[in-house]
Write an enzyme that holds these catalytic residues in place. Structure first.
Site, PDB file in Angstrom:
ATOM      1  N   LYS A 206      83.573  61.722 -67.538  1.00 13.35           N
ATOM      2  CA  LYS A 206      84.381  60.557 -67.135  1.00 13.35           C
ATOM      3  C   LYS A 206      83.557  59.290 -67.312  1.00 13.35           C
ATOM      4  O   LYS A 206      82.411  59.222 -66.857  1.00 13.35           O
ATOM      5  CB  LYS A 206      84.779  60.717 -65.657  1.00 13.35           C
ATOM      6  CG  LYS A 206      85.195  59.431 -64.934  1.00 13.35           C
ATOM      7  CD  LYS A 206      86.665  59.124 -65.076  1.00 13.35           C
ATOM      8  CE  LYS A 206      87.096  57.899 -64.270  1.00 13.35           C
ATOM      9  NZ  LYS A 206      87.170  58.112 -62.836  1.00 13.35           N
ATOM     10  N   HIS A 247      88.478  55.760 -67.485  1.00 11.44           N
ATOM     11  CA  HIS A 247      89.175  54.840 -66.580  1.00 11.44           C
ATOM     12  C   HIS A 247      89.368  53.548 -67.343  1.00 11.44           C
ATOM     13  O   HIS A 247      88.396  52.962 -67.809  1.00 11.44           O
ATOM     14  CB  HIS A 247      88.297  54.629 -65.332  1.00 11.44           C
ATOM     15  CG  HIS A 247      88.556  53.358 -64.602  1.00 11.44           C
ATOM     16  ND1 HIS A 247      89.268  53.314 -63.421  1.00 11.44           N
ATOM     17  CD2 HIS A 247      88.200  52.076 -64.893  1.00 11.44           C
ATOM     18  CE1 HIS A 247      89.333  52.059 -63.013  1.00 11.44           C
ATOM     19  NE2 HIS A 247      88.702  51.291 -63.878  1.00 11.44           N
ATOM     20  N   ASP A 338      94.927  60.013 -58.575  1.00  5.75           N
ATOM     21  CA  ASP A 338      93.763  59.259 -58.088  1.00  5.75           C
ATOM     22  C   ASP A 338      93.587  59.428 -56.577  1.00  5.75           C
ATOM     23  O   ASP A 338      92.953  58.607 -55.920  1.00  5.75           O
ATOM     24  CB  ASP A 338      93.853  57.764 -58.449  1.00  5.75           C
ATOM     25  CG  ASP A 338      92.478  57.173 -58.718  1.00  5.75           C
ATOM     26  OD1 ASP A 338      91.467  57.882 -58.548  1.00  5.75           O
ATOM     27  OD2 ASP A 338      92.408  55.992 -59.094  1.00  5.75           O
TER      28      ASP A 338
HETATM   29 ZN    ZN Z   1      89.955  57.644 -60.057  1.00  5.55          ZN
END
Ligand code: ZN
Length: 440
Positions: A206, A247, A338
């Site tokens: 990520k 993100h 989330d």
């Molecule tokens: Zn997140």
């Protein structure tokens, strides 16, 4: 309503599975995960893998030793592809630092069990204790879903994954204490950071390719990481057969991430037609996380700072527009929330997960069938080459299965009510059992 025929159990001492006795789930509607539903469907499994899924009339005949369950609806176990196991009770970046990891991980273990009980058999976790909680689930120490954790979210110094209220030295020290790389700058540090999360066994990497809502000093519309840094991280992940999840809210970050080879765009708030076209061209998925964007605005008394609410308020309509563009253009969408809080006092908390399906229908304009596909068959696609054979009711796929007391194609909110989740099997083992019929 349905009924269960439970026969005497002969557990194989070595495998723990029922030996020679299959489970048959017969349902008024079988939702396969992708493709059209089957009326009067049947799923059969004996062990961890589905042996048959399809119309009842074509199914192998039942044997007297089979366990048969009759329910209104059967579908694959759900996936939430954007979550955080943090154990925080107030939803801020700083709370992550304030909360002792020993306390946080215990709360996270409880959240893992909670979400399994609500029908989620797989969780992709993009920054938090997921990688550690997942190990304890995998070895059978605690109940929970399959957890695919990224370790941390790789961030630039001052980026979305940094905790801006603390000294940088302290942030590095805290991340290091958890086994994670801290903020990284330049190609060399970015490569090292990817290697550090791979060293933990992360099946997905990520990165933060734009500013965020929860971070104080940055703007969600600005991009983070250079092209060279993004490309280096994507290539390093690819060498280990991993994809990168990014993100990003702002369009510049979305475009840069896609051009660098990122395969899942998280949030995508400023996605427009051009960005949607590039997603299709690159074969990337969108994980909209409508839950957090709406909850930050809607929830009162959650103790989150005003700057966060203000950032979210500016974005909530734009985010809805972006989601609708993606739906209209048939960009593949994976359901993600989330969610990361361990208390109902937090702006978003474990247990609300299935509400995202309702938001995908109400705000995104999806059909219930499309929303279910985003939370089932599209889930494993967010893991690229690391995807398990999961998220579909098909022979040869993992027997992660959800039986419902109400047809979610008629009312998607049925998935948000625990009473409706009457059976959950994970790897073919019964993990959750609730009464098949409601009170008279
Ligand atoms: Zn997140």
């Amino acid at each position: 309503m349905g009924r269960a025929n439970r026969h005497g159990r002969n557990l194989n001492e070595n495998t723990g599975f029922l030996s020679g006795m299959a489970t048959r789930v017969e349902a008024d509607v079988l939702i396969p995960g992708t493709g059209e539903p089957t009326r009067n469907g049947c799923v059969i499994f004996d062990g961890a893998t589905i042996s048959y899924a399809g119309p009842i009339e074509s199914a192998p005949p039942a044997s007297p030793s089979d366990t048969t369950v009759n329910v209104p609806a059967v579908l694959p176990g759900l996936w939430d592809t954007h979550t955080h196991f943090t154990g925080i009770r107030n939803f801020t970046m700083e709370e992550m630092v304030y909360t002792s990891p020993w306390v946080g991980i215990l709360r996270a273990a409880r959240d893992a069990e909670k979400v399994l009980r609500l029908g989620f058999t797989s969780i992709r976790e993009l920054g938090g204790y997921g990688i550690y909680v997942g190990r304890a689930v995998k070895d059978g120490s605690i109940p929970g879903p399959h957890i695919y954790g990224s370790g941390t979210a790789l961030s630039t110094t001052g980026g979305h994954g940094d905790a801006h209220a603390f000294s940088l030295e302290y942030v590095h020290q805290e991340q290091s204490r958890l086994g994670f790389p801290g903020p990284c700058d330049g190609v060399a540090e970015c490569l090292a950071a990817v290697r550090k999360v791979l060293r933990l066994g992360a099946p997905v990497v990520k990165v933060c390719a734009s500013g965020g809502v929860l971070s104080d000093m940055d703007s969600p519309v600005d991009r983070q990481f250079s092209d060279e840094e993004l490309r280096a991280m994507v290539e390093e992940a690819a060498r280990a057969e991993r994809i990168v999840a990014a993100h990003c809210h702002g369009k510049v970050g979305i475009m840069a991430a896609l051009k660098a080879g990122v395969k899942t765009i998280e949030h995508g708030s400023y996605l427009d037609d051009e960005a949607a076209d590039l997603m299709l061209e690159k074969g990337a998925l969108l994980v909209p996380t409508r839950t957090i964007v709406t909850q930050l605005v809607a929830r009162k008394d959650t103790g989150i700072p005003e700057f966060m609410i203000e950032k979210a308020r500016k974005m909530v309509d734009q985010h809805r527009t972006a989601l609708r563009i993606a739906v209209r253009k048939n960009v593949p969408i994976a359901m993600g929330t989330d969610i990361g809080g361990s208390s109902e006092a937090a702006a978003v908390y474990w247990g609300q997960n299935a509400k995202e399906l309702v938001l995908l229908v109400e705000d995104g304009g999806m059909t219930p069938l499309q929303a279910i596909e985003s939370a089932t068959a599209n889930g494993p696609r967010t893991l690229g080459p690391q995807a398990p054979r999961s998220g579909q009711l098909r022979a040869g796929f993992v027997a992660d299965i959800l039986a419902l007391r109400e047809d979610p194609l008629k009312r998607i909110a049925a998935l948000t009510e625990s009473d409706n989740i009457v059976r959950v099997w994970k790897d073919g083992q019964l993990a959750v059992e609730r009464p098949l019929a409601g009170p008279p």
